[in-house]
Design a protein around this motif. Structure first.
Motif, PDB file in Angstrom:
ATOM      1  N   SER A  11       1.421  -1.212   0.427  1.00 39.75           N
ATOM      2  CA  SER A  11      -0.241  -0.342   0.224  1.00 39.75           C
ATOM      3  C   SER A  11       0.893   1.293  -0.342  1.00 39.75           C
ATOM      4  CB  SER A  11      -0.893   0.218   1.024  1.00 39.75           C
ATOM      5  OG  SER A  11      -1.366   0.602   1.741  1.00 39.75           O
ATOM      6  N   SER A  14       2.268   2.011   3.488  1.00 41.05           N
ATOM      7  CA  SER A  14       2.912   0.872   3.817  1.00 41.05           C
ATOM      8  C   SER A  14       4.458   1.157   4.625  1.00 41.05           C
ATOM      9  CB  SER A  14       2.456  -0.038   3.868  1.00 41.05           C
ATOM     10  OG  SER A  14       3.436  -1.601   3.924  1.00 41.05           O
ATOM     11  N   GLN A  32      -5.241  -6.350   1.100  1.00 39.38           N
ATOM     12  CA  GLN A  32      -5.593  -3.984   0.759  1.00 39.38           C
ATOM     13  C   GLN A  32      -6.108  -4.441  -0.157  1.00 39.38           C
ATOM     14  OE1 GLN A  32      -2.339  -4.989  -1.475  1.00 39.38           O
ATOM     15  NE2 GLN A  32      -1.145  -4.831   0.230  1.00 39.38           N
ATOM     16  N   GLN A  35      -8.898  -3.126   2.859  1.00 40.96           N
ATOM     17  CA  GLN A  35      -9.030  -1.063   3.681  1.00 40.96           C
ATOM     18  C   GLN A  35      -9.431  -0.279   2.563  1.00 40.96           C
ATOM     19  OE1 GLN A  35      -4.827  -0.066   3.266  1.00 40.96           O
ATOM     20  NE2 GLN A  35      -4.998   1.194   5.305  1.00 40.96           N
ATOM     21  N   ASP A 155      -3.140  -0.419   8.984  1.00 46.87           N
ATOM     22  CA  ASP A 155      -1.540  -0.980   7.916  1.00 46.87           C
ATOM     23  C   ASP A 155      -0.621  -0.914   7.902  1.00 46.87           C
ATOM     24  OD1 ASP A 155      -1.483  -1.855   5.484  1.00 46.87           O
ATOM     25  OD2 ASP A 155      -0.300   0.162   4.663  1.00 46.87           O
TER      26      ASP A 155
END
Length: 158
Positions: A11, A14, A32, A35, A155
């Protein structure tokens, strides 16, 4: 036997270049996607709760698109421009010694563009039409920022 599929890219928010699933049974791609879906739902919810909000873009502070609820604007361009706007505005606030920047509001000929910090690593850009209910936006935006911050924090929690 087929070769293993390549790992999915991390991400944009991240800290971990090799993400691990947040739950043992959930692969990184699903995590992901989940999210991104949660973040998009939060953006849609803001549009639904505040009259006049037409589009929203969530991005990193360096201008990378995370997710968007947008139909007419180019989300990647908005993300990059919002990052520049927030950066310059933070410097102005610092030089003026008026405290931490909360938001930048541009009132335009037929609407508004508002850029809000979402923690230290992300920002939310809201495009509103001429009928944007600013009182409702001021009331609802802190909860939206908190929700986004919480999902983004998950995350990097592992």
């Amino acid at each position: 036997m087929s070769p293993p599929s390549p790992p999915s890219p991390p991400s944009p928010l991240s800290d971990n270049p090799d993400p691990q699933p947040s739950q043992a049974s959930q692969p990184p791609q699903a995590s992901q996607a989940s999210q991104a879906s949660q973040l998009t739902d939060i953006l849609v919810s803001l549009r639904d709760r505040v009259m006049g909000v037409s589009e929203t873009v969530l991005s990193t502070v360096d201008g990378l698109l995370v997710v968007a609820d947008a139909e007419t604007v180019h989300p990647e361009s908005v993300a990059a421009l919002a990052a520049a706007t927030l950066g310059v505005s933070r410097r102005i606030a610092d030089q003026a010694k008026v405290g931490a920047l909360r938001e930048v509001v541009a009132r335009c000929g037929t609407g508004h563009v508002i850029v809000l910090a979402v923690g230290e690593r992300a920002l939310l850009t809201v495009v509103g039409d001429d009928g944007l209910d600013m009182a409702a936006f001021q009331r609802e935006s802190p909860a939206t920022v908190d929700e986004l911050t919480n999902v983004l924090a998950a995350d990097v929690a592992y």
